[in-house]
Design a protein around this motif. Structure first.
Motif, mmCIF file in Angstrom:
data_model
loop_
_atom_site.group_PDB
_atom_site.id
_atom_site.type_symbol
_atom_site.label_atom_id
_atom_site.label_comp_id
_atom_site.label_asym_id
_atom_site.label_seq_id
_atom_site.Cartn_x
_atom_site.Cartn_y
_atom_site.Cartn_z
ATOM 1 N N ILE A 1 17.951 -16.114 65.128
ATOM 2 C CA ILE A 1 17.154 -15.476 66.313
ATOM 3 C C ILE A 1 17.832 -16.456 67.466
ATOM 4 O O ILE A 1 17.526 -15.985 68.806
ATOM 5 C CB ILE A 1 16.199 -15.585 65.841
ATOM 6 C CG1 ILE A 1 15.932 -14.484 64.413
ATOM 7 C CG2 ILE A 1 15.029 -14.887 67.388
ATOM 8 C CD1 ILE A 1 14.067 -14.233 64.660
ATOM 9 N N ARG B 1 21.401 -15.647 68.754
ATOM 10 C CA ARG B 1 21.693 -14.207 69.248
ATOM 11 C C ARG B 1 21.286 -13.885 70.204
ATOM 12 O O ARG B 1 21.410 -12.992 71.126
ATOM 13 C CB ARG B 1 21.604 -13.573 67.008
ATOM 14 C CG ARG B 1 21.300 -12.080 67.490
ATOM 15 C CD ARG B 1 23.065 -11.560 67.842
ATOM 16 N NE ARG B 1 22.944 -9.832 68.220
ATOM 17 C CZ ARG B 1 22.752 -9.729 69.441
ATOM 18 N NH1 ARG B 1 21.881 -9.777 69.702
ATOM 19 N NH2 ARG B 1 22.645 -8.258 69.792
ATOM 20 N N PHE B 2 19.587 -14.135 70.033
ATOM 21 C CA PHE B 2 18.457 -13.735 71.830
ATOM 22 C C PHE B 2 18.904 -14.332 72.285
ATOM 23 O O PHE B 2 17.864 -14.444 73.969
ATOM 24 C CB PHE B 2 17.744 -12.984 70.865
ATOM 25 C CG PHE B 2 17.399 -12.375 69.956
ATOM 26 C CD1 PHE B 2 18.033 -10.590 70.092
ATOM 27 C CD2 PHE B 2 16.907 -12.582 68.517
ATOM 28 C CE1 PHE B 2 17.449 -10.107 69.312
ATOM 29 C CE2 PHE B 2 17.299 -11.488 67.916
ATOM 30 C CZ PHE B 2 18.003 -10.631 67.961
ATOM 31 N N ILE C 1 17.055 -16.960 72.782
ATOM 32 C CA ILE C 1 15.259 -17.529 72.953
ATOM 33 C C ILE C 1 15.475 -19.408 72.772
ATOM 34 O O ILE C 1 15.806 -20.159 71.734
ATOM 35 C CB ILE C 1 14.396 -17.531 72.430
ATOM 36 C CG1 ILE C 1 14.479 -15.437 71.964
ATOM 37 C CG2 ILE C 1 13.057 -17.587 72.681
ATOM 38 C CD1 ILE C 1 14.150 -14.473 71.057
ATOM 39 N N VAL D 1 11.334 -23.718 70.804
ATOM 40 C CA VAL D 1 9.712 -23.443 70.636
ATOM 41 C C VAL D 1 8.991 -22.153 70.523
ATOM 42 O O VAL D 1 8.530 -22.443 69.326
ATOM 43 C CB VAL D 1 9.190 -23.880 71.904
ATOM 44 C CG1 VAL D 1 7.356 -24.323 71.506
ATOM 45 C CG2 VAL D 1 9.212 -25.901 71.796
ATOM 46 N N PRO D 2 9.196 -21.393 70.752
ATOM 47 C CA PRO D 2 8.243 -20.026 70.255
ATOM 48 C C PRO D 2 8.427 -19.519 69.175
ATOM 49 O O PRO D 2 7.725 -19.544 68.275
ATOM 50 C CB PRO D 2 8.836 -19.048 71.090
ATOM 51 C CG PRO D 2 9.900 -19.703 72.622
ATOM 52 C CD PRO D 2 9.912 -21.458 72.293
ATOM 53 N N VAL D 3 10.175 -19.868 68.389
ATOM 54 C CA VAL D 3 11.174 -19.480 67.617
ATOM 55 C C VAL D 3 10.006 -19.592 66.090
ATOM 56 O O VAL D 3 9.663 -19.107 65.510
ATOM 57 C CB VAL D 3 12.109 -19.132 68.172
ATOM 58 C CG1 VAL D 3 13.274 -18.345 66.146
ATOM 59 C CG2 VAL D 3 12.825 -18.038 68.503
ATOM 60 N N LEU E 1 7.787 -21.357 66.566
ATOM 61 C CA LEU E 1 5.807 -21.741 66.409
ATOM 62 C C LEU E 1 5.558 -20.234 65.654
ATOM 63 O O LEU E 1 4.846 -20.257 64.688
ATOM 64 C CB LEU E 1 5.694 -21.098 67.530
ATOM 65 C CG LEU E 1 4.630 -21.773 68.582
ATOM 66 C CD1 LEU E 1 3.941 -23.372 67.557
ATOM 67 C CD2 LEU E 1 4.265 -21.188 69.330
#
Lengths: 354, 322
Positions: free
Chosen positions: A140, A143-144, A146, A149-151, A153
């Motif tokens: 994730i 690929r995206f 991002i 930290v948010p992932v 989390l």
């Protein structure tokens, strides 16, 4: 410092930093001392200071420099070491895996649930869950595009929830008490099977980091991702593998701890994130990435473990550990703060003016 | 016929600008959730709805506090739950000796000071906000253990009747406070210089600094606001349960973080609103309650919340890439 030797016209700031550099060089005349203060050596220096400090507080009663404390230090090492190894390496590549404590708990629960049939099946399931979870998170992130930290989390919440789901919100017990005792039984006074496993993983990681190009690629990915990409480092692969490694180590750590405690509960194992962060930071890994290696990390984990077992040995109250951990974290956050030097310079200038 | 209408819809969809497309998606999701909730038997029955509104108000107030931190570019705070618990204890202790007004004031001051000090480190030195907040939460639990020896403080019997815990217009008082805080927080963000500066600083710290915005003061103020709102959460919790201890807000941190992320507040800062956080809180809570009412056990709650957070994080990043 990197401005020096560019041959460009030195501006007023360059001149100022030049003189201050000379002054600093005057303050540290011996190259030996410079080497002692170098970032690579800092984890070991901190360890020596911590050991010295605890021994001083002990006051010659032999509570710190004892085989009992050494054994319990290594036991703590085995609890926090694997998680810290995983988290630390994600920090080296400039990411941050918040999900380690969730995966640690999940690994422990899965291992105990399937370990009652066969211990190897339990460990295999924990490792499988770890690899799958880590790869998914790494995928994730890459690929995206991002931030981690948010992932992680989301990963933390998911892993924690999954631990509640697989155990149906209860404590699961491990029936093989003999194995639990065997894992913690002391070997050659200082070691146990559990701590030997953790040490083995550290030795392998140190070897791989320093003698293959993986170590270089990790550091490059963390210090300047674009440059690493341009110079042919498989940045995406490195990121996915780091997250997979981090989650696998966490799951294994959780599995070993749960086996040795002969039980696992989804809520009980959550408290490893803070020690793992502290160990990584004590181990010379910078929050900004691109710094640190498994050898320093090992020293960091030993220091953290020594503080825990030492405070226990000195019969310090239970909150002492929390307070000490918090102060270390604050100290590192301040020491690593990007504006520290600027504020300090401004403050001294202000003092000179008045 | 279907083909015609779908191609017409497609044209309309393509003619919409990206923000309004997002609005359509958001409204559709909220409507779907509302329909799902209304289709669930017993969702609207009074006890379930009252419980729902009370619980989401605690999480909601904390999420509003969290939003100040996130918009200002400081990711998240892991110490707001602990701060709320401390505020709750301070509130109870002061309430028992000096009355309601002093209790509320002391709780708010406690929250503002604890969080404001973290804001000083983060604003003045640019220390890593995640590490600072984790350190603060560990320190709070450590010191609290020393001070309270893990005990619960109770509101003295004579005061219980006078506490705010009734209903207003049929909704629990906590929910009214949550609505009020959302509106108030939104007003602070929309109509004050502080709010405007916070958005600028969150979207680009260096640029904000270069044009001479008061970065230090604004960051500290954002944390003070967050602390005040966490203090309100503490007061609400203590008033509802007539007691306070450090376990109080243990799980609210992550629920609040989930709500902020699901509400679509950009984690890198610089955009978002209290209304979005409100929507996030509503969405997460509705899903959780619907799951519960459909017979999913409590343990599925966390798992599904985690999956939703992951899904939203991925969806928003996709939009930003487009």
């Amino acid at each position: 410092m990197s401005n020096h030797g560019h041959g460009g016209k030195p501006g007023p700031t360059a001149l100022a930093s030049d003189t201050s550099a000379r002054e600093r060089a005057g303050a540290i005349p011996v190259p030996m001392l410079a080497r002692l203060l170098s970032p690579e050596f800092r984890p070991f220096l901190i360890f020596i200071v911590a050991l010295g400090g605890l021994t001083l507080v002990d006051g010659g009663e032999g509570r710190i420099l004892s085989s009992v404390t050494a054994f319990s230090t290594l036991q703590y090492f085995s609890t926090f070491g694997l998680v810290a190894l995983g988290l630390g390496l994600t920090m080296v590549i400039g990411e941050f895996d918040l999900s380690v404590s969730g995966v640690f708990g999940l690994g422990g629960c899965v291992a105990v649930l399937y370990g009652n049939e066969s211990i190897w099946l339990g460990i295999a399931c924990a490792l499988g869950v770890g690899i799958a979870f880590g790869m998914a998170q790494g995928f994730i992130v890459t690929r995206f595009g991002i931030g981690s930290v948010p992932v992680t989390l989301g990963g933390l919440l998911t892993a924690n929830g999954l631990a509640y789901v697989v155990t149906q919100n209860r404590t699961v017990s491990f029936d093989n008490i003999d194995l639990a005792l065997l894992l913690n039984e002391s070997i050659a006074t200082f070691f146990s099977i559990r701590s030997l496993v953790a040490i083995a993983f550290f030795v392998i990681s140190i070897f791989v980091f320093f003698s293959t190009r993986i170590g270089r690629d990790l550091t490059a990915t963390g210090s300047n991702r674009r440059a690493a990409l341009v110079s042919g480092v498989g940045v995406g692969r490195i990121i996915v593998c780091s997250f997979a490694f981090s989650a696998t180590m966490s799951a294994l750590g959780g599995a070993l701890l749960s086996f040795s405690l002969a039980s696992a509960s989804p809520a009980g194992l959550a408290d490893v994130l803070v020690p793992a962060i502290i160990a990584s930071i004590l181990g010379g890994i910078s929050l900004a990435g691109g710094m640190g290696n498994p050898l320093g990390l090992a020293a960091g984990v030993v220091t953290l473990s020594l503080l825990r077992s030492g405070l226990n040995a000195l019969a310090a109250p239970p909150y002492a550990n929390d307070v000490a951990s918090a102060l270390i974290l604050f100290a590192v956050a301040i020491a690593d703060a990007p504006y520290l030097l600027r504020r300090f310079t401004a403050a001294t200038a202000w003092l000179h003016r008045n | 016929m279907v083909g015609v209408s779908s191609s017409a819809a497609r044209t309309l969809w393509l003619r919409l600008k990206a923000p309004s497309r997002l609005l359509v998606v958001r409204v559709a999701i909220m409507l779907a959730l509302a329909a799902l909730a209304l289709a669930t038997p017993s969702f609207l029955s009074a006890p379930s709805l009252t419980t729902l509104l009370t619980t989401i108000s605690f999480v909601g107030c904390l999420a509003i506090a969290m939003t100040f931190v996130t918009i200002g570019g400081n990711v998240m705070s892991f110490a707001l739950g602990a701060t709320a618990a401390v505020s709750a204890m301070v509130f109870v202790v002061v309430l028992n000796t000096a009355g309601y007004a002093s209790g509320v004031a002391a709780a708010l001051v406690a929250g503002a000071v604890i969080t404001g000090l973290q804001g000083c480190l983060i604003g003045f030195l640019r220390a890593n906000p995640i590490i600072v907040s984790i350190a603060a939460s560990v320190l709070i639990y450590g010191v609290a253990q020393r001070v309270t020896s893990n005990e619960t403080v109770h509101v003295s019997e004579t005061l219980i009747q006078s506490l705010l815990k009734g209903k207003l217009f049929g909704a629990p008082i906590e929910f009214i406070v949550f609505l009020g805080l959302t509106a108030f927080g939104q007003a602070v963000l929309s109509f004050t210089t502080f709010g405007r500066n916070l958005f600028y600083i969150g979207s680009g710290f260096r640029a904000a600094e270069a044009v001479g915005l008061p970065t230090v003061r604004t960051t500290i103020l954002a944390y003070v606001w967050a602390g005040l709102f966490a203090g309100v959460t503490g007061v609400l919790l203590a008033s509802r349960y007539n007691q306070a201890n450090m376990e109080f807000a243990l799980r609210y941190d992550y629920d609040a973080i989930a709500a902020v992320l699901v509400g679509g507040i950009a984690i890198q800062g610089g955009s978002g609103s209290m209304l979005r956080t409100f929507a996030g809180v509503a969405a997460v809570s509705t899903i959780q309650i619907v799951l519960l009412l459909h017979g999913f056990r409590e343990e599925w709650r966390l798992f599904i919340t985690g999956l939703i957070v992951l899904a939203v994080v991925v969806l928003y990043s996709k939009r930003q890439r487009q």
